[in-house]
Design a protein around this motif. Structure first.
Motif, PDB file in Angstrom:
ATOM      1  N   SER A 235     -20.285  90.414  66.679  1.00 42.40           N
ATOM      2  CA  SER A 235     -18.901  89.680  66.594  1.00 42.40           C
ATOM      3  C   SER A 235     -18.263  89.980  65.607  1.00 42.40           C
ATOM      4  O   SER A 235     -16.518  90.136  65.510  1.00 42.40           O
ATOM      5  CB  SER A 235     -19.217  87.930  65.595  1.00 42.40           C
ATOM      6  OG  SER A 235     -19.958  86.995  67.286  1.00 42.40           O
ATOM      7  N   ARG A 236     -17.956  91.321  64.912  1.00 37.81           N
ATOM      8  CA  ARG A 236     -17.203  91.877  63.486  1.00 37.81           C
ATOM      9  C   ARG A 236     -16.618  92.425  64.068  1.00 37.81           C
ATOM     10  O   ARG A 236     -15.528  92.805  64.042  1.00 37.81           O
ATOM     11  CB  ARG A 236     -18.503  92.014  62.544  1.00 37.81           C
ATOM     12  CG  ARG A 236     -19.222  90.793  61.189  1.00 37.81           C
ATOM     13  CD  ARG A 236     -18.325  90.218  60.450  1.00 37.81           C
ATOM     14  NE  ARG A 236     -19.161  89.907  59.586  1.00 37.81           N
ATOM     15  CZ  ARG A 236     -19.052  90.341  57.622  1.00 37.81           C
ATOM     16  NH1 ARG A 236     -19.186  91.003  57.592  1.00 37.81           N
ATOM     17  NH2 ARG A 236     -20.129  89.101  57.401  1.00 37.81           N
ATOM     18  N   ILE A 237     -17.144  93.401  64.863  1.00 37.18           N
ATOM     19  CA  ILE A 237     -17.128  94.554  65.519  1.00 37.18           C
ATOM     20  C   ILE A 237     -16.066  93.807  66.632  1.00 37.18           C
ATOM     21  O   ILE A 237     -14.551  95.250  66.428  1.00 37.18           O
ATOM     22  CB  ILE A 237     -17.783  95.522  66.089  1.00 37.18           C
ATOM     23  CG1 ILE A 237     -18.551  95.983  65.038  1.00 37.18           C
ATOM     24  CG2 ILE A 237     -17.275  96.492  66.772  1.00 37.18           C
ATOM     25  CD1 ILE A 237     -19.909  96.806  65.711  1.00 37.18           C
ATOM     26  N   GLN A 238     -16.477  92.994  66.705  1.00 39.59           N
ATOM     27  CA  GLN A 238     -15.478  92.531  68.411  1.00 39.59           C
ATOM     28  C   GLN A 238     -14.086  91.965  67.480  1.00 39.59           C
ATOM     29  O   GLN A 238     -12.790  92.221  68.359  1.00 39.59           O
ATOM     30  CB  GLN A 238     -16.251  91.872  69.094  1.00 39.59           C
ATOM     31  CG  GLN A 238     -16.911  92.590  70.222  1.00 39.59           C
ATOM     32  CD  GLN A 238     -17.498  91.867  71.201  1.00 39.59           C
ATOM     33  OE1 GLN A 238     -17.617  90.735  70.783  1.00 39.59           O
ATOM     34  NE2 GLN A 238     -17.641  92.228  72.090  1.00 39.59           N
ATOM     35  N   VAL A 239     -14.175  91.758  66.109  1.00 42.73           N
ATOM     36  CA  VAL A 239     -12.889  90.518  65.978  1.00 42.73           C
ATOM     37  C   VAL A 239     -12.413  91.338  65.089  1.00 42.73           C
ATOM     38  O   VAL A 239     -10.936  91.502  65.285  1.00 42.73           O
ATOM     39  CB  VAL A 239     -13.567  89.585  65.636  1.00 42.73           C
ATOM     40  CG1 VAL A 239     -12.618  88.574  64.957  1.00 42.73           C
ATOM     41  CG2 VAL A 239     -14.353  88.319  66.335  1.00 42.73           C
ATOM     42  N   LEU A 240     -12.759  92.224  64.232  1.00 43.41           N
ATOM     43  CA  LEU A 240     -12.156  93.037  63.149  1.00 43.41           C
ATOM     44  C   LEU A 240     -11.398  93.747  63.670  1.00 43.41           C
ATOM     45  O   LEU A 240     -10.506  94.481  63.167  1.00 43.41           O
ATOM     46  CB  LEU A 240     -13.339  93.153  62.236  1.00 43.41           C
ATOM     47  CG  LEU A 240     -13.936  92.161  61.506  1.00 43.41           C
ATOM     48  CD1 LEU A 240     -14.070  92.267  60.000  1.00 43.41           C
ATOM     49  CD2 LEU A 240     -12.199  91.447  60.591  1.00 43.41           C
ATOM     50  N   SER A 241     -11.678  94.583  65.220  1.00 48.71           N
ATOM     51  CA  SER A 241     -11.402  95.894  65.368  1.00 48.71           C
ATOM     52  C   SER A 241      -9.363  95.219  66.603  1.00 48.71           C
ATOM     53  O   SER A 241      -9.014  96.488  66.105  1.00 48.71           O
ATOM     54  CB  SER A 241     -11.769  96.461  66.129  1.00 48.71           C
ATOM     55  OG  SER A 241     -12.383  94.649  67.883  1.00 48.71           O
ATOM     56  N   MET A 242      -9.178  94.205  65.790  1.00 42.42           N
ATOM     57  CA  MET A 242      -8.164  93.091  66.518  1.00 42.42           C
ATOM     58  C   MET A 242      -6.894  94.484  64.818  1.00 42.42           C
ATOM     59  O   MET A 242      -5.656  94.276  65.346  1.00 42.42           O
ATOM     60  CB  MET A 242      -7.592  91.659  65.549  1.00 42.42           C
ATOM     61  CG  MET A 242      -7.850  91.406  67.394  1.00 42.42           C
ATOM     62  SD  MET A 242      -7.616  89.756  66.850  1.00 42.42           S
ATOM     63  CE  MET A 242      -8.636  88.925  66.358  1.00 42.42           C
ATOM     64  N   SER A 243      -7.928  94.332  64.171  1.00 42.43           N
ATOM     65  CA  SER A 243      -6.665  94.699  62.862  1.00 42.43           C
ATOM     66  C   SER A 243      -6.431  96.552  62.174  1.00 42.43           C
ATOM     67  O   SER A 243      -6.643  97.267  61.543  1.00 42.43           O
ATOM     68  CB  SER A 243      -7.687  94.240  61.390  1.00 42.43           C
ATOM     69  OG  SER A 243      -8.604  94.538  60.797  1.00 42.43           O
ATOM     70  N   GLY A 244      -7.375  96.892  63.456  1.00 40.54           N
ATOM     71  CA  GLY A 244      -7.914  99.026  62.823  1.00 40.54           C
ATOM     72  C   GLY A 244      -9.306  98.785  63.430  1.00 40.54           C
ATOM     73  O   GLY A 244     -10.024  98.088  63.803  1.00 40.54           O
ATOM     74  N   LYS A 245      -9.555 100.592  62.966  1.00 45.49           N
ATOM     75  CA  LYS A 245     -10.326 100.684  64.118  1.00 45.49           C
ATOM     76  C   LYS A 245     -11.508 100.797  63.397  1.00 45.49           C
ATOM     77  O   LYS A 245     -11.741 100.787  62.203  1.00 45.49           O
ATOM     78  CB  LYS A 245     -10.144 102.353  64.112  1.00 45.49           C
ATOM     79  CG  LYS A 245     -11.664 103.295  65.264  1.00 45.49           C
ATOM     80  CD  LYS A 245     -11.645 105.048  64.833  1.00 45.49           C
ATOM     81  CE  LYS A 245     -12.948 105.911  65.380  1.00 45.49           C
ATOM     82  NZ  LYS A 245     -13.212 105.157  66.452  1.00 45.49           N
ATOM     83  N   GLN A 246     -12.514  99.639  63.802  1.00 42.96           N
ATOM     84  CA  GLN A 246     -13.628  99.241  62.583  1.00 42.96           C
ATOM     85  C   GLN A 246     -15.353 100.722  63.029  1.00 42.96           C
ATOM     86  O   GLN A 246     -14.533 101.380  64.348  1.00 42.96           O
ATOM     87  CB  GLN A 246     -14.983  98.183  63.593  1.00 42.96           C
ATOM     88  CG  GLN A 246     -14.020  97.040  63.725  1.00 42.96           C
ATOM     89  CD  GLN A 246     -13.831  96.828  61.855  1.00 42.96           C
ATOM     90  OE1 GLN A 246     -12.489  97.045  61.305  1.00 42.96           O
ATOM     91  NE2 GLN A 246     -14.839  96.750  61.304  1.00 42.96           N
ATOM     92  N   ALA A 247     -15.667 101.024  61.790  1.00 46.93           N
ATOM     93  CA  ALA A 247     -16.651 101.421  62.131  1.00 46.93           C
ATOM     94  C   ALA A 247     -17.869 100.649  63.095  1.00 46.93           C
ATOM     95  O   ALA A 247     -17.949 100.096  64.114  1.00 46.93           O
ATOM     96  CB  ALA A 247     -17.752 101.554  60.720  1.00 46.93           C
ATOM     97  N   GLY A 248     -19.073 102.138  63.713  1.00 42.79           N
ATOM     98  CA  GLY A 248     -19.699 101.595  64.255  1.00 42.79           C
ATOM     99  C   GLY A 248     -21.099 101.078  64.142  1.00 42.79           C
ATOM    100  O   GLY A 248     -20.702 100.330  63.653  1.00 42.79           O
ATOM    101  N   PHE A 249     -21.782 100.480  64.983  1.00 42.55           N
ATOM    102  CA  PHE A 249     -23.214  99.569  64.813  1.00 42.55           C
ATOM    103  C   PHE A 249     -23.788  99.428  63.583  1.00 42.55           C
ATOM    104  O   PHE A 249     -23.488  98.714  62.662  1.00 42.55           O
ATOM    105  CB  PHE A 249     -24.508  98.934  65.981  1.00 42.55           C
ATOM    106  CG  PHE A 249     -25.186  98.799  65.218  1.00 42.55           C
ATOM    107  CD1 PHE A 249     -24.793  97.605  65.874  1.00 42.55           C
ATOM    108  CD2 PHE A 249     -26.436  99.088  65.299  1.00 42.55           C
ATOM    109  CE1 PHE A 249     -26.421  96.476  65.341  1.00 42.55           C
ATOM    110  CE2 PHE A 249     -26.763  98.179  64.202  1.00 42.55           C
ATOM    111  CZ  PHE A 249     -27.346  96.572  65.169  1.00 42.55           C
TER     112      PHE A 249
END
Length: 301
Positions: A235-249
């Protein structure tokens, strides 16, 4: 009478769609609370606070944000899941040397469900990404992570395509697979074990609606207890990727542990477990009864 494999697949797919619809209609408000608490644990101290704040700020409709993609996600996931479940049961029969009509053990059914979930994850990931973003759009704006929110399915899809292209819908795919494959082993395993308990000496397909719903609810609780931290990372990856590139799992998992502690991985567990019992009970009740009805119609003709 032996059913044509194509007809059997169509029956499993349709029954899975019926189950997915029942699951969403039963549990959507609690799913919304779960995603909000997973993604923004500092905003909500508990389930009651999340419910009260959401109602005050957005109203009742806030609990049903993401219902359309949730319906699409669950219908797509459960259609593919139960269709592939039937195929994977045949593969397991072949591996262990059983006849095509032989009954599988509870463990073998659990393994079949686990294999089938890998295929379901491919259709689930894009629709669940849209659902999770819609559910947390208000919090993303409040926290200042995005300047302007998107309030419709189409606007979220358009923003994903503009920013990341079609592959943007697969943010969190590895997390989805890590959740689905082991999770559905426990899901189908718990369901079949519970049905075996209720059936005693009777055939499982003679169970009434109450044992089926209890068995489905038990399977759902087994799934979420086993893989909830993985779902939180997804959920964190899918939502917060709206604001920029997220780290992987692994990067996101390590960041949560380092900055927020292990309990942050269990934010939103309470609404998830409350939702799991009725939602998954409804899923299996709708699946089993619609499948049985269609099989009877096929046998007539």
């Amino acid at each position: 009478m032996r059913t044509n494999p194509a007809i059997q697949a169509a029956i499993d797919l349709t029954a899975g769609a019926a189950g997915g619809t029942a699951c969403v209609l039963t549990g959507q408000p609690f799913d919304t609370a779960k995603v909000k608490m997973q993604t923004f644990p500092s905003m909500y101290k508990g389930l009651i606070e999340c419910i009260v704040k959401t109602y005050k700020q957005v109203g009742l409709r806030g609990f049903y944000k993401g219902t359309t993609p949730a319906l699409v996600a669950n219908i797509a996931e459960n259609s593919v899941l139960f269709m592939c479940y039937g195929f994977c049961q045949q593969i397991v029969r072949g591996i262990v040397g059983l006849d095509r009509k032989a009954k599988l053990s509870d463990l073998q059914n659990a393994a079949s469900g686990s294999f089938a979930s890998a295929f379901a994850a491919l259709v689930l990931c894009p629709t669940e990404l849209v659902k999770c973003r819609l559910q947390t759009m208000h919090e993303m704006q409040l926290s200042g992570k995005i300047a302007q929110g998107h309030n419709t399915v189409w606007s979220v899809m358009k923003s994903v395509i503009q920013k990341d292209g079609p592959l943007g819908f697969y943010h969190g795919l590895s997390s989805t697979l890590l959740r689905e494959v082991p999770g559905y082993f426990f899901f189908f395993g718990g369901y079949e074990l519970s049905r075996t308990f209720f059936a005693a000496e009777r055939p499982k397909d003679q169970l009434g609606p109450i044992p089926l719903m209890v068995s489905g609810g038990f399977g759902g609780i087994c799934l979420w207890i086993a893989v909830y931290p993985v779902d939180c990372v997804k959920s964190r990856i899918q939502v917060l990727s709206m604001s920029g590139k997220q780290a992987g799992f692994m990067g996101t998992f390590a960041n949560i542990l380092r900055n927020e502690g292990v309990f942050a991985l269990y934010s939103g567990l309470k609404p998830t477990l409350i939702r799991a019992f009725p939602a998954n009970g409804a899923l299996f009740l709708a699946y089993e009864y619609s499948r049985k009805l269609m099989m009877e119609q096929v046998d007539i003709y």
